[in-house]
Design an enzyme around this catalytic site. Structure first.
Site, PDB file in Angstrom:
ATOM      1  NE  ARG A 287      -3.177  -0.001   3.082  1.00 38.58           N
ATOM      2  CZ  ARG A 287      -3.193   0.233   4.395  1.00 38.58           C
ATOM      3  NH1 ARG A 287      -2.785  -0.688   5.248  1.00 38.58           N
ATOM      4  NH2 ARG A 287      -3.626   1.377   4.856  1.00 38.58           N
TER       5      ARG A 287
ATOM      6  CE  LYS B 298      -0.343  -3.176  12.268  1.00 37.44           C
ATOM      7  NZ  LYS B 298       0.335  -2.242  11.390  1.00 37.44           N
TER       8      LYS B 298
END
Ligand code: URA
Length: 432
Positions: A174, A193
């Site tokens: 990205r 995460k």
């Protein structure tokens, strides 16, 4: 012979390109197959761009996040005898809050297992800041993390490669394909995460303003509410604060400079905005962990207990909390061009200047200068006098000054004495 793949990447891309909803099966497969290398980078780039342009429904974002978590392992802190709570900031300039915050919350009775990142671009990274402390080590094994957490109450270290590996690969892609800004992808990246990290409670500091990913309150609110819903759905007690990032936090942007300022806060001093945000986030973290009503974070900063945890936490990771911090070899002072009220000091421009001075990196494999950065001598709202220092630039390489000064061009404005600039509040909103 390998089993045939159940989906085709081009069909998945076409579904999102044509504004359709991805099925659970498509999402599970594309995230897993990309991590295995079956879906190519160019296919994932096209899909990410389609997601950026056409968005995702909540169901798709939940499934995408879960699929990313399932590509790695989930950490388990059940051996820790205190409730776990963590904070995540979406990133800003001068955002050193984790440094005073983690020991403060630990001093008030919670455990803080924080997996942090390095800086990329104009925002700094917590690990880069801590690495300016001589001897301090960011990489710990799972058992070392547990030992530090149990013995000090807080651990801040690098996430291992097995924590949401899909995100590592996708975030790097990205970054080079103009698709970082997609809200579904930011929300799932951060929350995969944090959920895999295994914290019981989470406070999100969603930055808003020129120095942040989210430039306006409405997109920040959308990101915050998406992340709060993702956390709550995964059993993590999650709240979010929207906080101002129009101007840098505190008076420093740069690694060792920010450690020095954080130690001032832990010593009961430091700039008002850093203290206010540390105390506000600490109270939220304790409340989310079910620990309100105990010791107050403001007291932990005043009575030395937060500093005590900080010193033990740094020493447990090989650092010397008493060692002198690195100092840049060269400085250049920018003087106030006029007398009056500092009405604006742009976070993004200060962040780019600090980065160009050597405090940040443009590519993942670059190293950073520990002493580089920008020191502010005044914050918006303060009176300044013509000819007096406004900013000091620090670097080991004086050839960097010109480009840093270019970055600051037009980045501050001094209004006539007596004016009252309209300054945003530090905490803009709370979601959760
Ligand atoms: N931070 C992350 O971890 N992921 C994003 O996508 C953006 C910021």
């Amino acid at each position: 012979m390998a089993a045939p793949e159940p989906f085709d990447a081009v069909d998945v891309i076409r579904t999102k390109r044509d504004r359709g909803e991805l099925s659970d099966g498509q999402i599970d497969w594309v995230v897993d197959a990309y991590t295995r290398g079956v879906v190519a980078d160019e296919q994932m780039s096209a899909l990410s761009m389609a997601i950026l342009l056409n968005g995702m429904q909540r169901r798709e974002i939940f499934r995408w996040t879960d699929a990313m978590i399932r590509t790695g392992r989930r950490m388990d802190w059940s051996a820790v005898d205190r409730p776990t709570t963590d904070k995540h900031s979406t990133g800003g300039v001068g955002d050193k809050i984790t440094l005073p915050l983690a020991p403060t919350v630990a001093a008030c009775g919670a455990a803080v297992p924080q997996l942090s990142g390095r800086g990329l671009g104009h925002t700094g990274g917590t690990l880069d800041k801590l690495e300016s402390i001589p001897g301090w080590r960011a990489s710990l094994s799972a058992s070392e993390m547990l030992d530090v957490l149990r013995s000090t109450g807080a651990v801040v270290c690098a996430a291992g490669d097995d924590l949401a590996p899909a995100d590592k690969k996708l975030y790097a892609l990205r970054d080079v394909t103009g698709t970082v800004e997609a809200i579904p992808l930011i929300a799932s990246s951060i929350m995969s995460k944090k959920i895999a990290e295994g914290t019981g409670a989470l406070v999100l500091d969603v930055k808003v303003g020129s120095g942040a990913f989210m430039k306006n309150v409405s997109s920040a609110r959308e990101l915050a509410s998406t992340m709060v819903a993702l956390g709550s759905d995964a059993g993590v007690n999650t709240v979010a604060l929207l906080t101002n990032m129009e101007t840098p936090l505190g008076l420093t942007a740069g690694n060792a400079l920010e450690v020095r300022e954080s130690v001032e806060v832990l010593d009961g001093g430091g700039p008002d905005d850093v203290v206010e945000l540390t105390v506000t986030l600490a109270r939220e973290m304790l409340a989310a962990a079910g620990l309100s009503g105990g010791k107050d974070p403001a007291d932990a900063l005043k009575d030395g207990s937060a500093m005590d945890v900080w010193r033990r936490m740094i020493a447990a990771q090989g650092g010397d909390p008493s060692a002198a911090l690195p100092v840049a070899r060269e400085t250049h002072t920018v003087l106030a061009p006029a007398s009056g009220v500092l009405a604006r000091l742009d976070a993004y421009q200060v962040g780019v200047a600090a980065w160009r001075l050597g405090a940040g990196r443009a590519r993942k494999d670059e190293s950073v200068q520990a002493g580089a950065g920008v020191e502010l001598h005044a914050k918006p709202g303060a009176l300044v006098r013509a000819g007096e220092p406004l900013l000091t630039l620090h670097t080991d390489e004086p050839a960097r000054f010109d480009r840093a000064l270019e970055a600051l061009d037009g980045g501050y404005f001094i209004a006539p004495e007596g004016s009252r600039p309209d300054l945003p509040a530090l905490v803009i909103d709370r979601i959760g």
